[in-house]
Design a protein around this motif. Structure first.
Motif, short mmCIF file in Angstrom:
data_model
loop_
_atom_site.label_atom_id
_atom_site.label_comp_id
_atom_site.label_asym_id
_atom_site.label_seq_id
_atom_site.Cartn_x
_atom_site.Cartn_y
_atom_site.Cartn_z
N LYS A 1 8.17 -34.03 -88.44
CA LYS A 1 6.18 -34.48 -88.52
C LYS A 1 6.22 -35.19 -89.70
O LYS A 1 5.17 -35.03 -89.53
CB LYS A 1 6.07 -32.52 -89.05
N CYS A 2 6.39 -35.14 -90.58
CA CYS A 2 5.89 -36.12 -91.62
C CYS A 2 5.80 -37.72 -91.26
O CYS A 2 4.89 -37.74 -91.31
CB CYS A 2 7.22 -36.77 -92.65
N THR B 1 4.87 -32.55 -101.90
CA THR B 1 4.31 -32.16 -100.88
C THR B 1 2.99 -32.14 -101.11
O THR B 1 2.20 -32.68 -100.52
CB THR B 1 5.19 -30.69 -99.80
N MET C 1 12.91 -34.51 -96.43
CA MET C 1 13.39 -33.75 -95.58
C MET C 1 14.62 -33.34 -95.13
O MET C 1 15.17 -32.53 -95.03
CB MET C 1 12.41 -32.74 -94.74
N GLN D 1 11.02 -30.73 -89.95
CA GLN D 1 10.47 -31.38 -91.11
C GLN D 1 9.67 -32.73 -91.26
O GLN D 1 9.05 -32.60 -91.19
CB GLN D 1 10.27 -30.23 -92.30
N LYS E 1 16.27 -30.54 -92.81
CA LYS E 1 15.39 -30.20 -91.96
C LYS E 1 14.98 -31.33 -91.10
O LYS E 1 13.77 -31.52 -91.63
CB LYS E 1 14.25 -29.83 -93.47
#
Length: 702
Positions: free
Chosen positions: A672-673, A638, A661, A669, A666
């Motif tokens: 979002k990536c 990360t 993730m 997250q 998750k």
């Protein structure tokens, strides 16, 4: 100072010191030459090992000669020529199976230029039928002549200027000038007289002339400004012979040429016009060297030599005649200037000569004028702020090594492009072809081999491993031998491939050991990411890396560089499943938005070394039930994606982070990536698939 009796000698010495400080010294000239000759050789070997026989290119001009500075911003001159063509001066030079052209020079052609008559590839006779396209025309005698508008090169974004295509480098890249040429079978008849010409300085030597006569010449597609048939004429180019001459200049002669170009850019062509060209200045310099004793070309005589060259240039202007150094009948200034231009240029040169050196103080390129003022004690030291000679030396050495590394990456990509759709047998043939350069007596070829070979060894070994893993989930002994042979390609990429091979077979301990050692290397040395998959500015370089470049040899530099890791589809069984999606990133619609040559890597799995290292650690520690180490690896992955500005495949790094993730449960997250990945590259991105899959999972869970 300008009133002292020996001021010209003093000025020459101080001027030489300034040029030394800005990188016009023997060490940096040789480094520039070595860099571009090595690049040329690497590409030659790449073509040979992949069996490509259509085009070859040579590098000419100031960059490869070492006759430039950072401030001059010289472009790189590439000359591409087709190997399937042959330009002959008589029928005895006709070649079967090639596109043959007969060079015609008569009362209708300008000296130094020719027409090209099209001949058959199956017999030594001219074509009588019109080929039926816009590149040919039939003249009054029934001959089919090739227009100089014909070019086998067409690059996106290029702007054609005469025979060349100019490609702007963009931020962080050097502009390129690409010339399409046709190679001639023999030395041109119009240049035979030069071989017997002898000047006062007995230069060029007979050895240089013998070498020149043994080299090929070319014809390039441009007509003379005074031609009656400008679209039919082709200029005869003796670029190889000219390069030989430039590589045999001493440092004072090189500095004189650099000063001529600075004067040209500062006073004669300040707006970037190209009425007086650097090639005219080069020609004038060569004539001056030929017609003077070699003993005058020394450091304490630099200003006198410069003045002599300017006087010769002025004489050429007044007479409207600057003869090509080798083909003297070719007047480089024919039709170039209006009377007004000539008067203006003459006035500027006259004033510069009469000012007896004061004009040098007004040259801002590389701060030459200011540096000279400091050297002459005209202003106190510290009055101006400019880079020290040490900083300039570090920058130039670093730039040279980055160019070598980047070109290695480019050649590796070309080799992989060739191997992408081939089988293991073909891959082995390419390795064997490359191996022929290992013991070659040509030092440049041997050096190029040492840069390129480890990458090909690793790819072949990984391809063999993928095949055996697909059959019995084991790695063959032969595959391990080849993988081991490629481990010194750079600090990380080949080691990471070997670790990925062990990971794919479930041998987590061996994979973890390789990763731990590779990570230690990263922390022990200043490491620079290298990738030529797509054009981005030159990477941010640390001071430690610059010092390494100055202190270490070119071969050692690969111990301080980390190349991106590339897997072609023949290696798919050695690729973690999370990374395999990258091989299928493009929809049919996406492919329309790809560059044909530059984006071939989009059909492979390609990732920057350090993110891949941490990703593999994350996966391996998960299998080894080392949960604390697994979380540390995830944090490192990360962090490197967040802070490292040199990452070239950030979208891929974000995609594998997103899948980590997901494994961590998750989904927010992870999403979002993937969205951040799409910000890096909207099309040709596997993130589109990951988002669809993730949303489908979320909806199914609801």
């Amino acid at each position: 100072m300008f009133q002292e009796p020996d001021y010209r000698e003093n000025l020459s010495l101080k001027l030489s010191e300034v040029l030394d400080d800005i990188g016009v010294n023997e060490r940096m000239v040789m480094r520039r030459r070595r860099t571009y000759m090595l690049q040329e050789t690497m590409n030659y070997i790449t073509q040979k090992s992949t069996g490509k026989k259509s085009l070859k290119y040579l590098i000419f001009g100031s960059q490869s000669e070492g006759t430039t500075t950072r401030g001059l911003k010289s472009d790189i001159d590439f000359l591409h020529f087709a190997l399937c063509t042959n330009v002959m001066q008589d029928l005895s030079e006709w070649e079967h199976g090639k596109l043959n052209y007969l060079m015609i020079q008569d009362e209708n052609t300008t000296p130094g230029y020719c027409f090209l008559q099209l001949f058959r590839p199956d017999e030594p006779s001219p074509f009588t039928d019109y080929p039926g396209n816009d590149h040919y025309i039939t003249d009054r005698s029934g001959r089919i002549l090739c227009k100089n508008t014909f070019s086998f090169l067409a690059r996106p974004g290029g702007v054609r200027h005469g025979p060349s295509q100019a490609l702007l480098g963009g931020p962080g890249f050097i502009d390129r000038d690409i010339v399409a040429a046709l190679k001639c079978k023999s030395w041109p008849q119009s240049a035979i007289g030069w071989l017997d010409r002898q000047g006062i300085g007995r230069w060029p030597t007979q050895d240089m002339k013998r070498y020149a006569a043994s080299t090929r010449c070319f014809v390039v597609g441009t007509g003379s400004k005074v031609s009656v048939y400008p679209e039919l004429e082709w200029r005869i180019s003796t670029s190889l012979a000219e390069r030989c001459l430039m590589l045999n200049l001493n440092i004072t002669q090189i500095r004189c040429y650099v000063l001529l170009k600075m004067i040209l850019k500062s006073y004669l062509n300040p707006q970037g016009t190209i009425n007086i060209s650097s090639f005219m200045c080069k020609t004038v310099l060569l004539y001056c060297i030929e017609n003077t004793e070699q003993s005058i070309w020394r450091e304490n005589n630099l200003f006198i030599c410069l003045t002599y060259c300017l006087l010769e240039l002025h004489s050429c202007l007044l007479n409207d005649s600057c003869s090509h150094f080798i083909i003297q009948e070719n007047n480089l200034m024919a039709g170039q200037f209006t009377a007004e231009n000539k008067h203006e240029f003459s006035k500027v040169i006259t004033e510069f000569i009469q000012n007896d050196g004061h004009g040098l103080l007004g040259i801002n390129i590389d701060d030459l004028g200011q540096r000279l003022q400091v050297k002459l004690n005209m202003v106190p030291h510290g009055a101006y702020k400019f880079q020290s000679s040490v900083q300039i030396n570090e920058y130039q050495m670093t730039s040279a090594y980055i160019r070598i590394a980047s070109n290695t990456s480019s050649c590796h990509m070309l080799i992989l492009k060739h191997l992408h759709n081939e089988n293991i047998t073909t891959m082995k043939q390419s390795v064997i072809k490359l191996m022929t350069f290992r013991g070659d007596g040509h030092r440049l070829q041997h050096a190029a081999f040492k840069f390129l070979a480890p990458f090909l060894f690793t790819t072949y070994g990984s391809g063999l491993a993928s095949s055996s893993i697909g059959q019995n989930n084991q790695v063959s002994y032969e595959a391990l031998i080849w993988l081991s042979a490629g481990l010194n390609s750079d600090i990380s990429s080949s080691r990471l491939k070997l670790a990925s091979v062990f990971y794919s077979t479930g041998d987590m301990e061996k994979a973890e050991l390789i990763l731990r050692h590779t990570e230690q290397q990263y922390y022990s040395y200043p490491v620079l990411h290298i990738c030529a998959c797509w054009r981005k500015p030159i990477p941010i370089v640390t001071r430690e890396f610059e010092r390494v470049c100055v202190e270490q040899s070119e071969e050692c530099i690969k111990h301080f560089t980390a190349f991106c890791v590339r897997f072609i589809q023949k290696e798919i069984n050695c690729v973690p499943c999370e990374l395999q999606y990258e091989m299928f990133r493009s929809t049919q619609d996406d492919r329309i938005h790809r560059y044909r040559y530059r984006d071939c890597w989009m059909d492979w799995a390609v990732v920057d070394s350090l993110p891949f290292l941490y990703f593999l650690q994350y996966k391996i520690y998960s299998h080894l039930q080392r949960h604390q180490d697994q979380q540390q690896a995830l944090c490192k992955l990360t962090r490197i994606i967040t802070i490292d500005e040199n990452l070239k495949h950030k979208e891929t790094a974000l995609n594998i982070l997103g899948q980590c993730m997901e494994q961590e449960d998750k989904p927010q997250q992870a999403l979002k990536c993937y969205l951040l990945s799409l910000q890096q590259r909207a099309r040709n991105n596997a993130a589109n698939y990951h988002i669809s899959k993730l949303l489908s999972r979320i909806l199914a869970g609801q």
